[in-house]
Design a protein around this motif. Structure first.
Motif, mmCIF file in Angstrom:
data_model
loop_
_atom_site.group_PDB
_atom_site.id
_atom_site.type_symbol
_atom_site.label_atom_id
_atom_site.label_comp_id
_atom_site.label_asym_id
_atom_site.label_seq_id
_atom_site.Cartn_x
_atom_site.Cartn_y
_atom_site.Cartn_z
ATOM 1 N N PHE A 27 39.942 69.088 13.452
ATOM 2 C CA PHE A 27 39.135 67.890 13.693
ATOM 3 C C PHE A 27 37.940 68.291 14.537
ATOM 4 N N PHE A 28 36.754 68.062 14.037
ATOM 5 C CA PHE A 28 35.534 68.353 14.793
ATOM 6 C C PHE A 28 35.145 67.090 15.542
ATOM 7 N N SER A 29 35.015 67.196 16.822
ATOM 8 C CA SER A 29 34.661 66.048 17.640
ATOM 9 C C SER A 29 33.202 66.147 18.032
ATOM 10 N N HIS A 51 31.430 76.849 9.411
ATOM 11 C CA HIS A 51 30.990 77.453 8.155
ATOM 12 C C HIS A 51 32.140 77.860 7.255
ATOM 13 N N ARG A 52 33.279 78.132 7.814
ATOM 14 C CA ARG A 52 34.371 78.634 6.965
ATOM 15 C C ARG A 52 35.488 77.607 6.758
ATOM 16 N N VAL A 53 35.195 76.363 6.982
ATOM 17 C CA VAL A 53 36.216 75.345 6.740
ATOM 18 C C VAL A 53 36.309 75.063 5.238
ATOM 19 N N ALA A 54 37.421 74.488 4.831
ATOM 20 C CA ALA A 54 37.629 74.100 3.432
ATOM 21 C C ALA A 54 38.059 72.637 3.394
ATOM 22 N N GLN A 55 38.091 72.116 2.141
ATOM 23 C CA GLN A 55 38.490 70.707 1.996
ATOM 24 C C GLN A 55 39.987 70.561 2.237
ATOM 25 N N LEU A 107 27.603 65.898 13.161
ATOM 26 C CA LEU A 107 28.717 66.340 12.311
ATOM 27 C C LEU A 107 28.465 65.982 10.846
ATOM 28 N N ASP A 108 27.199 65.738 10.537
ATOM 29 C CA ASP A 108 26.895 65.157 9.229
ATOM 30 C C ASP A 108 27.385 65.994 8.056
ATOM 31 N N SER A 109 27.404 67.304 8.213
ATOM 32 C CA SER A 109 27.722 68.139 7.047
ATOM 33 C C SER A 109 29.066 68.842 7.170
ATOM 34 N N ILE A 110 29.903 68.359 8.048
ATOM 35 C CA ILE A 110 31.176 69.065 8.242
ATOM 36 C C ILE A 110 32.328 68.163 7.825
ATOM 37 N N GLY A 111 33.077 68.554 6.803
ATOM 38 C CA GLY A 111 34.344 67.951 6.446
ATOM 39 C C GLY A 111 34.304 66.471 6.143
ATOM 40 N N LEU A 112 35.484 65.884 6.186
ATOM 41 C CA LEU A 112 35.708 64.478 5.853
ATOM 42 C C LEU A 112 35.587 63.631 7.116
ATOM 43 N N VAL A 113 34.816 62.549 7.035
ATOM 44 C CA VAL A 113 34.588 61.717 8.217
ATOM 45 C C VAL A 113 35.855 60.933 8.534
ATOM 46 N N VAL A 114 36.259 60.994 9.777
ATOM 47 C CA VAL A 114 37.450 60.264 10.227
ATOM 48 C C VAL A 114 37.046 58.986 10.946
ATOM 49 N N ALA A 115 36.031 59.090 11.775
ATOM 50 C CA ALA A 115 35.603 57.912 12.528
ATOM 51 C C ALA A 115 34.099 57.986 12.746
ATOM 52 N N ARG A 116 33.464 56.805 12.855
ATOM 53 C CA ARG A 116 32.011 56.731 13.068
ATOM 54 C C ARG A 116 31.756 55.848 14.281
ATOM 55 N N ASN A 117 30.568 56.041 14.867
ATOM 56 C CA ASN A 117 30.203 55.159 15.975
ATOM 57 C C ASN A 117 29.504 53.928 15.415
ATOM 58 N N LYS A 168 39.962 71.720 6.632
ATOM 59 C CA LYS A 168 41.064 72.681 6.722
ATOM 60 C C LYS A 168 40.505 74.049 7.095
ATOM 61 N N SER A 169 41.219 74.750 7.922
ATOM 62 C CA SER A 169 40.768 76.092 8.293
ATOM 63 C C SER A 169 41.957 76.908 8.812
ATOM 64 N N ASP A 170 41.814 78.208 8.736
ATOM 65 C CA ASP A 170 42.835 79.104 9.302
ATOM 66 C C ASP A 170 42.408 79.527 10.704
ATOM 67 N N ILE A 171 43.252 79.225 11.640
ATOM 68 C CA ILE A 171 42.981 79.636 13.015
ATOM 69 C C ILE A 171 44.216 80.376 13.526
#
Lengths: 443, 304
Positions: free
Chosen positions: A347-349, A279-283, A315-325, A336-339
């Motif tokens: 990267f959301f897997s 929820h708190r990620v950014a572009q 992962l449909d609504s999270i960030g920029l897609v890197v890879a698809r099946n 982007k996020s602060d951790i």
């Protein structure tokens, strides 16, 4: 109002034609039934000097047709703002080279900062503009040109780079549309002998590469400090911090010296705070971030592994897609996020750490973050100025530009006037087929 | 009673009604019948002329005055009237408004009505599509209605042989009567005049009613115009302004020729313009006819 083709106004000379026709033409004689012609002798028609124009209304309509047609050919721009846009009118796509070589010093800052300033200045000079930052400008040429094609007016593609040898070729530029101008701006960089240092940390320890480039060679001095506390800049977030599968996957990663200037993280589906984090990620807004994603997207092993992936979570609504099946569902996305107080690319897997896809993702990230890439940027030779000059070209006005003028409305007016002229002409009495002319002097 | 304009009369589709209105207007004016028939009522004496029937010689007066006088009588018996109406295409002018033909129809109907009301027999002779079309002269109201209906149905056609029409009209009269020719007299001018003269010489009373429109008298065109002959279809481009004087002279000559020849041949002549109300035109014509018949010493026919 601005006329794109003012020479067309010379066509107004054709207005004399209908005026002469109406002045010199004999006009129409209406047919009138009459009881008997026995008392009518044939008239002698004298050649007369015409001083009056017949069918004035019809003449005015015909003059109007010609005048409006000439105005349409002159390609007017009725709205002033639009006119200004199109006349100075240069759509400019600016490619800023953000490769490592651009991080060298230049004019009190880095070459990249100087390039960005130039890019902003160039963008401000024109109407529509697009600034693209990329570690590999050659790969972005096609996309930039695609954007330019959609713009009206003149088009120009600007590349701001230090133009290392091999970074741009004539083949790359051939993909650009012929009407698009090409401008290659070399960003001055510091002397080659200024040393630069790349610190790479890996599981093997900390490696420091100290590089000194000259026009003819590059000296790299490697040093390793095993005694330093090792800190892995790749954060793996799964169900437990000591997830065995995640650690195993990390362990099988290729041991490469890494550029540790930037931090990344991988979030697996089992991570408890995954929802909150999502929820708190950014572009992604830093060039290195997009560079990293671009490298991952082009990693063949990553692509193959993602294709076989079984989705554990959406992962449909999270960030920029890197890879698809294979089904087209996102397998890895990036944001982007602060951790832990540090800005990271997260990267959301969609797969758990034990899956082959996760292993491939970790390995691909290692490859993408490898120090080998920055080292390649130390290539000391650059493209000569003559070559750049030969590749440059001026922009030209495209054919699509003419269709954007307001002349099309005038053509509609011309069509309407033509219809009116036809109606008026039909309303006239039938023209006399043969007129008996008797020249008085000859007679 | 006010005079109905030509347009109003023309707008009345019922020709009998139009004729009745005109004739009633004439009667209000106190005009006598233009048709002088055979009579037994003594009217006047006139000097004997060679050829007069000796049985009308007033022998008593001769005995008293030693001069020969012929007795004349006022009409009391029926008269046969044949109306010959021109149906040629030239009568269909002007294209808009009251045409000469419609005007001729109205005048014909009014004359027929007038004659029938006075007890005379009335007939019609005309030509339709190249063939003579006629109704013999008879009296009575049913015949009048049939005649008026026939006049109303007439149409202008291309062909019109006035000499044949006039000759046949005279033939159909059982005895000497009146032949009224209503036309513009453009066609076969000489033949028509010759035939009318012949009919008049046979003792018939011939009346020549010439109908013209103001447009063809004035030629109101000032521009180049292509005039199309209504009968032949020939087209001729003329300059209205320059041709007008010559046309006016030619037209005037033609009308003078018609008038003078009628006078010479003892034929009643009347010129009617379509912009003149039919009632007015007829009144003027009847007045003139009455005057000329008196001055000529008519009736030209007498009877015992």
């Amino acid at each position: 109002m601005i006329w794109r083709n003012p020479w067309a106004w010379l066509g107004l000379a054709t207005l004399a034609l209908p005026a002469l026709i109406h002045l010199l033409g004999r006009g129409h004689a209406r047919v009138q039934p009459f009881p008997s012609l026995r008392f009518l002798e044939r008239s002698k028609f004298l050649p007369t000097r015409r001083t009056r124009i017949h069918d004035v209304a019809l003449l005015l309509v015909r003059l109007g047709i010609l005048a409006v047609a000439v105005a349409a050919l002159a390609q007017p721009l009725l709205r002033a703002s639009r006119a200004r846009t199109t006349t100075t009118a240069l759509a400019r796509a600016i490619l800023v080279d953000t490769s490592a070589s651009m991080r060298r010093a230049a004019n009190g800052g880095t070459a990249l900062e100087a390039a960005r300033r130039d890019a902003q200045r160039l963008a401000a000079e024109t109407g529509p503009s697009l600034v693209i930052e990329s570690g590999s400008p050659a790969r972005e040429l096609r996309g930039a040109d695609a954007w330019l094609v959609r713009q009206s007016g003149r088009r120009e593609l600007v590349v701001l780079s230090d133009f290392q040898s091999g970074s741009l070729t004539a083949t790359d530029l051939r993909a650009v549309q012929p009407a698009t101008g090409i401008r290659l701006v070399r960003v001055p960089t510091s002397a080659f002998n200024a040393p630069s240092e790349v610190v790479a940390r890996s599981m093997l320890g900390t490696t420091v590469a100290r590089m000194t480039a000259t026009p003819t060679s590059t000296d790299i001095e490697w040093s390793s400090r095993d005694s330093e506390t090792r800190r892995d800049d790749l954060l793996l977030l799964s169900a437990t911090p000591t997830d065995v599968a995640a650690r195993a996957a990390r362990a099988v990663g290729v041991r490469l010296p890494l550029d540790t200037a930037h931090a990344v993280a991988i979030v697996f589906p089992s991570y408890a705070q995954r929802g909150e984090l999502a929820h708190r990620v950014a572009q992604l807004d830093q060039p290195w971030m997009t560079d990293l994603v671009a490298r991952l997207r082009s990693d063949s092993l990553m692509i193959e592994a993602a294709r076989e992936a079984t989705i554990a979570t959406s992962l449909d609504s999270i960030g920029l897609v890197v890879a698809r099946n294979a089904a087209g569902r996102p397998v890895v996305t990036a944001a982007k996020s602060d951790i832990d107080g540090q800005t990271r690319v997260v990267f959301f897997s969609a797969t758990e750490p034990r899956s082959p896809t996760s292993v491939a993702l970790i390995a691909a990230l290692d490859r993408a973050r490898s120090i080998a890439t920055p080292l390649a940027e130390l290539e000391p030779t650059t493209l000569p100025d003559q070559t750049l000059a030969a590749w440059q070209r001026a922009s030209s006005v495209t054919t699509s530009q003419s269709s954007d003028s307001d002349g099309r409305w005038l053509w509609i007016v011309v069509l309407a006037l033509l219809g009116l002229e036809t109606l008026m002409r039909r309303a006239l009495p039938p023209k006399v087929a043969a007129v008996e002319m008797v020249n008085d002097r000859a007679a | 009673m006010s005079v109905l304009s030509a347009e109003v009369i023309a707008a009345i589709h019922d020709l009998e009604l139009a004729a009745r209105l005109i004739v009633e207007g004439l009667r209000t004016g106190g005009h006598r019948s233009p048709f002088h028939g055979y009579t037994t009522e003594f009217r006047q004496h006139r000097p004997y002329r060679a050829g007069d029937d000796l049985k009308y010689l007033d022998w008593k007066l001769y005995a008293r005055s030693d001069r020969l006088y012929t007795r004349q009588f006022r009409e009391t018996t029926n008269l046969s009237v044949m109306i010959a109406l021109d149906t040629s295409a030239s009568m269909a002018f002007p294209p808009q408004g009251l045409t000469k033909f419609r005007y001729g129809q109205i005048v014909s109907a009014a004359l027929a009505y007038l004659a029938s009301e006075e007890g005379h027999a009335v007939g019609l002779m005309t030509m339709q599509h190249g063939k003579l079309a006629y109704i013999p002269a008879r009296g009575g109201r049913p015949h009048l209605r049939s005649l008026l209906a026939r006049i109303d149905r007439l149409e202008t056609t291309d062909a019109w042989d006035p000499a044949r029409v006039v000759a046949r009209s005279a033939q159909l009269l059982q005895r000497r009567g009146v032949v009224v020719v209503i036309s513009d007299f453009y066609d076969a001018e000489d033949e028509t005049r010759r035939e009318m003269r012949r009919v008049a010489q046979r003792g018939h009373d011939v009346a020549m009613v010439q109908i013209v429109s103001p447009q063809e008298l004035s030629l109101p065109f000032t521009e180049h115009i292509k005039l199309e002959d209504l009968e032949s279809g020939e087209q001729r481009l003329v300059d209205g302004a320059s041709i007008a004087p010559q046309y006016h002279a030619a037209m005037s000559d033609f009308l003078d020729r018609c008038r003078s020849s009628a006078l010479r041949d003892a034929i009643d002549y009347g010129l009617m313009q379509t912009d003149t109300p039919p009632e007015v035109a007829l009144r003027q014509y009847l007045l003139r006819r009455s005057h000329t018949s008196t001055s000529r010493g008519t009736p030209r026919a007498v009877a015992t």
